[in-house]
Design an enzyme around this catalytic site. Sequence first.
Site, mmCIF file in Angstrom:
data_model
loop_
_atom_site.group_PDB
_atom_site.id
_atom_site.type_symbol
_atom_site.label_atom_id
_atom_site.label_comp_id
_atom_site.label_asym_id
_atom_site.label_seq_id
_atom_site.Cartn_x
_atom_site.Cartn_y
_atom_site.Cartn_z
ATOM 1 N N GLU A 115 32.794 57.891 59.051
ATOM 2 C CA GLU A 115 33.536 59.167 59.081
ATOM 3 C C GLU A 115 32.857 60.205 58.191
ATOM 4 O O GLU A 115 32.853 61.396 58.503
ATOM 5 C CB GLU A 115 35.003 58.926 58.675
ATOM 6 C CG GLU A 115 35.777 58.271 59.814
ATOM 7 C CD GLU A 115 36.860 57.300 59.380
ATOM 8 O OE1 GLU A 115 37.380 57.416 58.267
ATOM 9 O OE2 GLU A 115 37.173 56.394 60.186
ATOM 10 N N GLU B 78 29.766 48.275 60.071
ATOM 11 C CA GLU B 78 30.912 48.848 60.778
ATOM 12 C C GLU B 78 30.427 49.574 62.034
ATOM 13 O O GLU B 78 30.031 50.740 61.961
ATOM 14 C CB GLU B 78 31.643 49.854 59.873
ATOM 15 C CG GLU B 78 32.217 49.247 58.618
ATOM 16 C CD GLU B 78 33.437 50.015 58.103
ATOM 17 O OE1 GLU B 78 34.404 49.360 57.736
ATOM 18 O OE2 GLU B 78 33.414 51.258 58.094
ATOM 19 N N SER C 87 38.486 47.515 63.299
ATOM 20 C CA SER C 87 39.651 46.909 63.947
ATOM 21 C C SER C 87 39.894 45.455 63.540
ATOM 22 O O SER C 87 40.259 44.629 64.376
ATOM 23 C CB SER C 87 39.544 47.049 65.474
ATOM 24 O OG SER C 87 39.519 48.433 65.831
ATOM 25 N N HIS D 258 30.132 55.751 54.888
ATOM 26 C CA HIS D 258 31.115 55.441 55.932
ATOM 27 C C HIS D 258 30.865 56.332 57.145
ATOM 28 O O HIS D 258 30.492 57.495 57.008
ATOM 29 C CB HIS D 258 32.543 55.648 55.398
ATOM 30 C CG HIS D 258 33.562 55.094 56.342
ATOM 31 N ND1 HIS D 258 34.029 55.815 57.418
ATOM 32 C CD2 HIS D 258 34.162 53.881 56.394
ATOM 33 C CE1 HIS D 258 34.884 55.053 58.090
ATOM 34 N NE2 HIS D 258 34.989 53.881 57.495
ATOM 35 N N ASN E 12 40.078 50.064 53.045
ATOM 36 C CA ASN E 12 39.799 51.499 53.011
ATOM 37 C C ASN E 12 41.041 52.197 53.562
ATOM 38 O O ASN E 12 41.288 52.167 54.760
ATOM 39 C CB ASN E 12 38.565 51.787 53.888
ATOM 40 C CG ASN E 12 38.284 53.274 54.027
ATOM 41 O OD1 ASN E 12 38.902 54.101 53.349
ATOM 42 N ND2 ASN E 12 37.355 53.617 54.908
ATOM 43 N N TRP E 13 41.804 52.775 52.660
ATOM 44 C CA TRP E 13 43.059 53.415 53.098
ATOM 45 C C TRP E 13 42.828 54.759 53.782
ATOM 46 O O TRP E 13 43.767 55.330 54.350
ATOM 47 C CB TRP E 13 43.981 53.631 51.888
ATOM 48 C CG TRP E 13 44.663 52.383 51.415
ATOM 49 C CD1 TRP E 13 44.514 51.107 51.901
ATOM 50 C CD2 TRP E 13 45.629 52.297 50.351
ATOM 51 N NE1 TRP E 13 45.318 50.239 51.200
ATOM 52 C CE2 TRP E 13 46.018 50.946 50.245
ATOM 53 C CE3 TRP E 13 46.192 53.226 49.466
ATOM 54 C CZ2 TRP E 13 46.954 50.501 49.302
ATOM 55 C CZ3 TRP E 13 47.117 52.780 48.530
ATOM 56 C CH2 TRP E 13 47.488 51.435 48.455
ATOM 57 N N LYS E 14 41.603 55.276 53.679
ATOM 58 C CA LYS E 14 41.298 56.601 54.249
ATOM 59 C C LYS E 14 42.300 57.625 53.700
ATOM 60 O O LYS E 14 42.749 57.477 52.560
ATOM 61 C CB LYS E 14 41.271 56.541 55.778
ATOM 62 C CG LYS E 14 40.382 55.374 56.259
ATOM 63 C CD LYS E 14 40.053 55.373 57.708
ATOM 64 C CE LYS E 14 39.152 54.176 58.020
ATOM 65 N NZ LYS E 14 38.695 54.117 59.387
ATOM 66 N N GLY F 249 40.527 48.973 57.641
ATOM 67 C CA GLY F 249 41.168 50.286 57.653
ATOM 68 C C GLY F 249 42.657 50.145 57.923
ATOM 69 O O GLY F 249 43.429 49.672 57.078
ATOM 70 N N GLY F 250 43.066 50.540 59.126
ATOM 71 C CA GLY F 250 44.479 50.615 59.506
ATOM 72 C C GLY F 250 45.333 49.409 59.121
ATOM 73 O O GLY F 250 46.439 49.576 58.586
ATOM 74 N N GLY G 158 38.903 51.964 64.261
ATOM 75 C CA GLY G 158 40.151 52.630 64.620
ATOM 76 C C GLY G 158 40.404 52.679 66.122
ATOM 77 O O GLY G 158 41.267 53.417 66.590
HETATM 78 P P1 13P Z 1 39.902 50.182 61.157
HETATM 79 O O1 13P Z 1 40.120 48.819 60.522
HETATM 80 O O2 13P Z 1 41.131 51.021 61.168
HETATM 81 O O3 13P Z 1 39.226 50.063 62.481
HETATM 82 O O4 13P Z 1 38.880 50.955 60.193
HETATM 83 C C1 13P Z 1 37.726 50.330 59.777
HETATM 84 C C2 13P Z 1 37.071 51.160 58.725
HETATM 85 O O5 13P Z 1 36.626 52.264 58.988
HETATM 86 C C3 13P Z 1 37.015 50.618 57.371
HETATM 87 O O6 13P Z 1 36.178 51.376 56.561
#
Ligand code: 13P
Length: 249
Positions: free
Chosen positions: A98, A168, A212, A96, A10-12, A233-234, A174
Amino acid sequence: MDRKKYCAANWKMNKTPHDSVEYILEFQKKALDNHKVQIVICPPAVSLTAMISEIHRNTIELGGQNMHFENNGAFTGEISADMLVSSGAKWVILGHSERRHVFGESDEMINQKIKQALQSNLKPIFCVGEKIEDRESGNTGQVLAAQLTLGLKDISENDFQNIVIAYEPVWAIGTGLTATTTQVDDAHSVIRELLSKQGYESESTSILYGGSVKSDNAGELNSINGVDGFLIGGAALNVEEYYKIYQSF
Ligand code: 13P
């Protein structure tokens, strides 16, 4: 039970279409030949068409990060399931944290989105997870139960087979805080039990972990029986790091 494994990203809100193409060209220089693992990259929607025309590995698929629950109409700024499909997406992340906590999406809204995605032949990666206060007050199970019952309301077993679940925990996203293997193992078992109580064939459902995930902890997390891969994510923003995580499968 041999469940399908996923290494999903997930590149956000990161990478322009130009950066996205550079990434996918670089990534495809790697050996991506583990056919037991489906790679799903979810870039910003504006990168989908540019990326899909550069993808020549059948182990890689693309996904959207969100969509509207209607398929067209006066919804300024929104994107529909059909638009994602025609831009090259096979998947869409829904629910998600967010979207839930920053953009105020309710379980009911997420349920409508899941139904619309399925109608458009887009496979949902349906995210669930508790906040830190839920965990500290011992309410993780209740929160997951509510998200799963409301989110999957009126979805048939047949349709459910096209859904992948991502656990998640909000406090691990994050933050650099990864859930422990015991916490992940427990939560995935709880989710599987809840799904069977809802009448779904949960032994064949893939449940991913997200929060993470990095190359340092991927091996340990991947050794948990109930974990069928990751939603990253990151760490997925970097080709080398994402590839190292892929190699942990
Ligand atoms: P991180 O891997 O940056 O913690 O993000 C996880 C995420 O929200 C994937 O959808």
